[in-house]
Design a protein around this motif. Structure first.
Motif, PDB file in Angstrom:
ATOM      1  N   TRP A   1       0.843  -1.204   0.000  1.00  0.00           N
ATOM      2  CA  TRP A   1       0.000   0.000   0.000  1.00  0.00           C
ATOM      3  C   TRP A   1       0.874   1.248   0.000  1.00  0.00           C
ATOM      4  CZ3 TRP A   1      -1.030   4.269   3.079  1.00  0.00           C
ATOM      5  CH2 TRP A   1      -2.276   4.907   2.877  1.00  0.00           C
ATOM      6  N   MET A   2       1.901   1.220   0.832  1.00  0.00           N
ATOM      7  CA  MET A   2       2.821   2.360   0.891  1.00  0.00           C
ATOM      8  C   MET A   2       3.517   2.567  -0.451  1.00  0.00           C
ATOM      9  SD  MET A   2       3.023   4.004   3.825  1.00  0.00           S
ATOM     10  CE  MET A   2       4.628   4.777   3.674  1.00  0.00           C
TER      11      MET A   2
ATOM     12  N   GLU B   1       2.720   1.650  -3.453  1.00  0.00           N
ATOM     13  CA  GLU B   1       1.803   2.116  -4.507  1.00  0.00           C
ATOM     14  C   GLU B   1       1.468   3.603  -4.328  1.00  0.00           C
ATOM     15  OE1 GLU B   1      -1.838  -0.204  -4.739  1.00  0.00           O
ATOM     16  OE2 GLU B   1      -2.951   1.610  -5.297  1.00  0.00           O
ATOM     17  N   ASN B   2       1.173   3.986  -3.099  1.00  0.00           N
ATOM     18  CA  ASN B   2       0.720   5.361  -2.890  1.00  0.00           C
ATOM     19  C   ASN B   2       1.858   6.381  -2.861  1.00  0.00           C
ATOM     20  OD1 ASN B   2      -2.286   5.388  -2.674  1.00  0.00           O
ATOM     21  ND2 ASN B   2      -1.837   3.750  -1.217  1.00  0.00           N
ATOM     22  N   VAL B   3       3.033   5.946  -2.445  1.00  0.00           N
ATOM     23  CA  VAL B   3       4.193   6.850  -2.535  1.00  0.00           C
ATOM     24  C   VAL B   3       4.499   7.124  -4.008  1.00  0.00           C
ATOM     25  CG1 VAL B   3       6.690   7.009  -2.179  1.00  0.00           C
ATOM     26  CG2 VAL B   3       5.209   6.260  -0.305  1.00  0.00           C
TER      27      VAL B   3
ATOM     28  N   GLU C   1       2.436   7.050  -6.532  1.00  0.00           N
ATOM     29  CA  GLU C   1       1.396   7.936  -7.084  1.00  0.00           C
ATOM     30  C   GLU C   1       1.582   9.368  -6.599  1.00  0.00           C
ATOM     31  OE1 GLU C   1      -2.485   6.370  -6.389  1.00  0.00           O
ATOM     32  OE2 GLU C   1      -2.120   4.577  -7.579  1.00  0.00           O
ATOM     33  N   GLN C   2       1.995   9.507  -5.345  1.00  0.00           N
ATOM     34  CA  GLN C   2       2.195  10.856  -4.813  1.00  0.00           C
ATOM     35  C   GLN C   2       3.347  11.557  -5.539  1.00  0.00           C
ATOM     36  OE1 GLN C   2       1.619  12.452  -0.551  1.00  0.00           O
ATOM     37  NE2 GLN C   2       3.724  11.735  -0.549  1.00  0.00           N
TER      38      GLN C   2
ATOM     39  N   ARG D   1       1.966  12.881  -8.624  1.00  0.00           N
ATOM     40  CA  ARG D   1       1.082  14.005  -8.335  1.00  0.00           C
ATOM     41  C   ARG D   1       1.918  15.259  -8.041  1.00  0.00           C
ATOM     42  NH1 ARG D   1      -2.079  10.918  -5.469  1.00  0.00           N
ATOM     43  NH2 ARG D   1      -1.268  11.448  -3.424  1.00  0.00           N
ATOM     44  N   TYR D   2       2.991  15.058  -7.293  1.00  0.00           N
ATOM     45  CA  TYR D   2       3.867  16.180  -6.953  1.00  0.00           C
ATOM     46  C   TYR D   2       4.472  16.770  -8.233  1.00  0.00           C
ATOM     47  CZ  TYR D   2       7.829  18.769  -5.081  1.00  0.00           C
ATOM     48  OH  TYR D   2       8.746  19.758  -4.797  1.00  0.00           O
TER      49      TYR D   2
ATOM     50  N   PRO E   1       5.617  15.556   1.363  1.00  0.00           N
ATOM     51  CA  PRO E   1       6.078  16.608   0.458  1.00  0.00           C
ATOM     52  C   PRO E   1       5.076  17.754   0.421  1.00  0.00           C
ATOM     53  CG  PRO E   1       5.126  14.805  -0.794  1.00  0.00           C
ATOM     54  CD  PRO E   1       5.099  14.387   0.661  1.00  0.00           C
ATOM     55  N   HIS E   2       5.510  18.822  -0.211  1.00  0.00           N
ATOM     56  CA  HIS E   2       4.641  19.985  -0.373  1.00  0.00           C
ATOM     57  C   HIS E   2       3.610  19.668  -1.464  1.00  0.00           C
ATOM     58  CE1 HIS E   2       4.368  24.573  -1.434  1.00  0.00           C
ATOM     59  NE2 HIS E   2       3.284  24.137  -0.812  1.00  0.00           N
ATOM     60  N   ILE E   3       2.384  19.472  -1.059  1.00  0.00           N
ATOM     61  CA  ILE E   3       1.299  19.187  -2.009  1.00  0.00           C
ATOM     62  C   ILE E   3       0.409  20.416  -2.035  1.00  0.00           C
ATOM     63  CG2 ILE E   3      -0.704  17.696  -2.486  1.00  0.00           C
ATOM     64  CD1 ILE E   3       1.868  16.170  -2.784  1.00  0.00           C
TER      65      ILE E   3
ATOM     66  N   TYR F   1      -3.803  20.865  -4.746  1.00  0.00           N
ATOM     67  CA  TYR F   1      -4.256  19.598  -5.320  1.00  0.00           C
ATOM     68  C   TYR F   1      -5.780  19.587  -5.261  1.00  0.00           C
ATOM     69  CZ  TYR F   1      -5.234  14.598  -5.722  1.00  0.00           C
ATOM     70  OH  TYR F   1      -5.740  13.379  -6.099  1.00  0.00           O
TER      71      TYR F   1
ATOM     72  N   LYS G   1     -10.072   4.593  -4.972  1.00  0.00           N
ATOM     73  CA  LYS G   1      -9.551   3.220  -5.059  1.00  0.00           C
ATOM     74  C   LYS G   1     -10.152   2.408  -3.916  1.00  0.00           C
ATOM     75  CE  LYS G   1      -5.141   4.349  -4.764  1.00  0.00           C
ATOM     76  NZ  LYS G   1      -3.675   4.176  -4.839  1.00  0.00           N
TER      77      LYS G   1
ATOM     78  N   LEU H   1      -6.834  -2.104   2.931  1.00  0.00           N
ATOM     79  CA  LEU H   1      -5.932  -2.168   4.075  1.00  0.00           C
ATOM     80  C   LEU H   1      -6.756  -2.076   5.357  1.00  0.00           C
ATOM     81  CD1 LEU H   1      -2.816  -2.184   4.331  1.00  0.00           C
ATOM     82  CD2 LEU H   1      -2.919   0.301   4.564  1.00  0.00           C
TER      83      LEU H   1
ATOM     84  N   TYR I   1     -11.049   5.066  -1.218  1.00  0.00           N
ATOM     85  CA  TYR I   1     -10.234   6.176  -0.717  1.00  0.00           C
ATOM     86  C   TYR I   1      -9.417   6.800  -1.828  1.00  0.00           C
ATOM     87  CZ  TYR I   1      -5.856   3.624  -1.258  1.00  0.00           C
ATOM     88  OH  TYR I   1      -4.774   2.980  -1.798  1.00  0.00           O
TER      89      TYR I   1
ATOM     90  N   VAL J   1      -5.699   9.285  -1.704  1.00  0.00           N
ATOM     91  CA  VAL J   1      -4.692   9.904  -0.842  1.00  0.00           C
ATOM     92  C   VAL J   1      -4.590  11.382  -1.180  1.00  0.00           C
ATOM     93  CG1 VAL J   1      -2.214  10.017  -0.327  1.00  0.00           C
ATOM     94  CG2 VAL J   1      -3.351   7.796  -0.527  1.00  0.00           C
TER      95      VAL J   1
ATOM     96  N   LEU K   1       0.721  11.985   2.004  1.00  0.00           N
ATOM     97  CA  LEU K   1       1.231  10.769   2.654  1.00  0.00           C
ATOM     98  C   LEU K   1       2.678  10.995   3.078  1.00  0.00           C
ATOM     99  CD1 LEU K   1       1.161   7.639   3.211  1.00  0.00           C
ATOM    100  CD2 LEU K   1       1.795   7.331   0.812  1.00  0.00           C
TER     101      LEU K   1
ATOM    102  N   THR L   1       6.066   9.668   3.523  1.00  0.00           N
ATOM    103  CA  THR L   1       6.673   8.523   2.830  1.00  0.00           C
ATOM    104  C   THR L   1       7.446   7.608   3.776  1.00  0.00           C
ATOM    105  OG1 THR L   1       8.570   9.902   2.279  1.00  0.00           O
ATOM    106  CG2 THR L   1       6.817   9.755   0.646  1.00  0.00           C
TER     107      THR L   1
END
Lengths: 90, 319
Positions: free
Chosen positions: A19-20, A22-24, A26-27, A30-31, B4-6, B9, B17, B21, B29, B31, B34, B36
């Motif tokens: 999960w981490m 995958e989402n890291v 994607e982030q 996004r960043y 990080p700086h988001i 958004y 998704k 979990l 959900y 995100v 997050l 990291t």
């Protein structure tokens, strides 16, 4: 040191690791998209900055609450020499 | 690294998704941000009609803000605007969602975790628990809770305050035609989700409904405008101090040095004690806005440096 509930969290299991990961990932994408979008706003942002610098010399700068101070021309900051782009996302 | 700086958004067009979990398994959900390393995160979660979860607890502090819909949580009915702070180890009652709901769900210490239980963990810090409807159970107050303060027209509802770090969670609103002509940054990270409305900042442009940011410390934001009004949920991770200025081009390193310069001038004893451990700036850190402040008599007096005929005193020596 007093123990807290957080200290008792079991080690991350495989599903949480996945999960981490995958989402890291994607982030990160996004960043990167945010940075690109904000860089594209550069020319417009220059106009916004010019407008701001004008307002604080006329209407004033909000020192605290509604207390304003007129900024004198000599106090206006200058764009640093050599600054190629105005970075706003860090 | 942490989150990080988001910013900005706008999540509305991003797909949900499946939540597979521990936490809210069976919901959906996305995100918003997050960490990291730790997995701490802010999620937007959709609970479809018929969603159920057994009573249980998390190993993380959890905050929940219900954006729309309603849900039965134990004996309580949570409706839109409901806010809950669940200290790690709080057993939340069984959840039933009849018609569907969406919420912001924030895990403050780790990735989502869930242990089925109808009893609080013995180590839970239960006094910190909050469960309230922010729309109905809290008054709007002036945004000038800190000084220097925001301009009139920004109001807040304080939902949770951490007395140790002074982190706080809040609703805020901006009145139509709100304006504030300064640039701000803080020592704390700041987070916001626009429930309704559009506001504007000179760095990032418009932040509309569904707009979100996680902003690490010392990052410039503002000046500020809002044309038709805004309602938003916000949080900080520690005490919020408004460092206002009017230099659009400073970076977070310069801003942090300026914040340290404030300490040098305003809390000299504390500064000296901190600086004595290998971070010594005997004449104060650079301040992009007041580069020569170290020459000011009062500043030199505060730091035991020679002023006029005074030889000064040994740096750091208590009077």
């Amino acid at each position: 040191m007093a123990k807290r509930v957080q200290d008792l969290k079991p080690a991350r299991k495989a599903d949480a690791q996945a999960w981490m990961k995958e989402n890291v990932a994607e982030q990160k994408k996004r960043y990167a998209a945010i940075v690109k979008e904000q860089e594209e706003l550069g020319p417009e942002r220059e106009k916004w900055v010019a407008g701001f610098l004008k307002i604080i010399q006329t209407k004033g700068f909000n020192v605290t609450g509604d207390v304003r101070r007129i900024i004198k021309p000599g106090e206006i900051p200058k764009k640093p020499k050599g600054m190629k782009k105005h970075q706003v996302v860090f | 690294m942490a989150r990080p700086h988001i910013e900005p958004y706008v999540e509305l067009d991003s797909p949900y998704k499946k939540f597979n979990l521990g936490g809210f398994k069976g919901s959906h959900y996305k995100v918003l941000s997050l960490d990291t390393d730790t997995g701490a995160c802010t999620l937007k979660v959709r609970f479809d009609g018929g969603y159920r979860r057994k009573p249980g607890l998390s190993y993380s502090d959890v905050e929940i803000f219900l954006l729309n819909g309603s849900m039965q949580v134990g004996k309580e009915t949570w409706r839109e605007g409901h806010y809950a702070f669940l200290p790690a180890g709080t057993a939340l009652g069984a959840i039933r969602v009849a018609q569907g709901a969406e919420a912001l769900v924030m895990y403050n210490d780790s990735e989502p975790t869930f242990v089925e239980s109808d009893r609080h963990h013995p180590l839970v810090l239960g006094d910190a628990f909050v469960s309230m409807n922010s729309y109905e159970d809290a008054p709007w107050a002036s945004g000038s809770v800190v000084s220097p303060s925001v301009a009139t027209g920004c109001m807040i509802k304080l939902l949770r305050f951490d007395p140790i770090t002074e982190a706080f969670s809040f609703l805020y609103c901006l009145a139509p035609r709100y304006g504030q002509d300064n640039i701000s940054y803080h020592d704390c990270a700041e987070e916001s989700y626009h429930i309704w409305g559009t506001s504007w900042m000179m760095q990032f442009g418009d932040l509309p409904t569904g707009g979100y940011f996680w902003r690490p410390p010392y990052i410039n934001h503002g000046s500020f405008r809002c044309t038709y009004g805004t309602l938003a949920f916000g949080r900080t991770d520690s005490v919020l101090y408004n460092y206002f200025h009017y230099n659009p081009w400073t970076n977070p390193d310069e801003n942090q040095l300026r914040a340290a310069a404030f300490q040098y001038r305003k809390r000299p004893q504390l500064y000296n004690w901190v600086a004595s451990d290998g971070h010594n700036h005997p004449h104060g850190p650079p301040d992009f806005e007041t580069p020569d402040y170290g020459d000011e008599a009062q500043v030199r007096l505060l730091h035991g440096q020679p002023v006029g005929g005074s030889p000064g005193r040994r740096r750091g020596k208590r009077r």
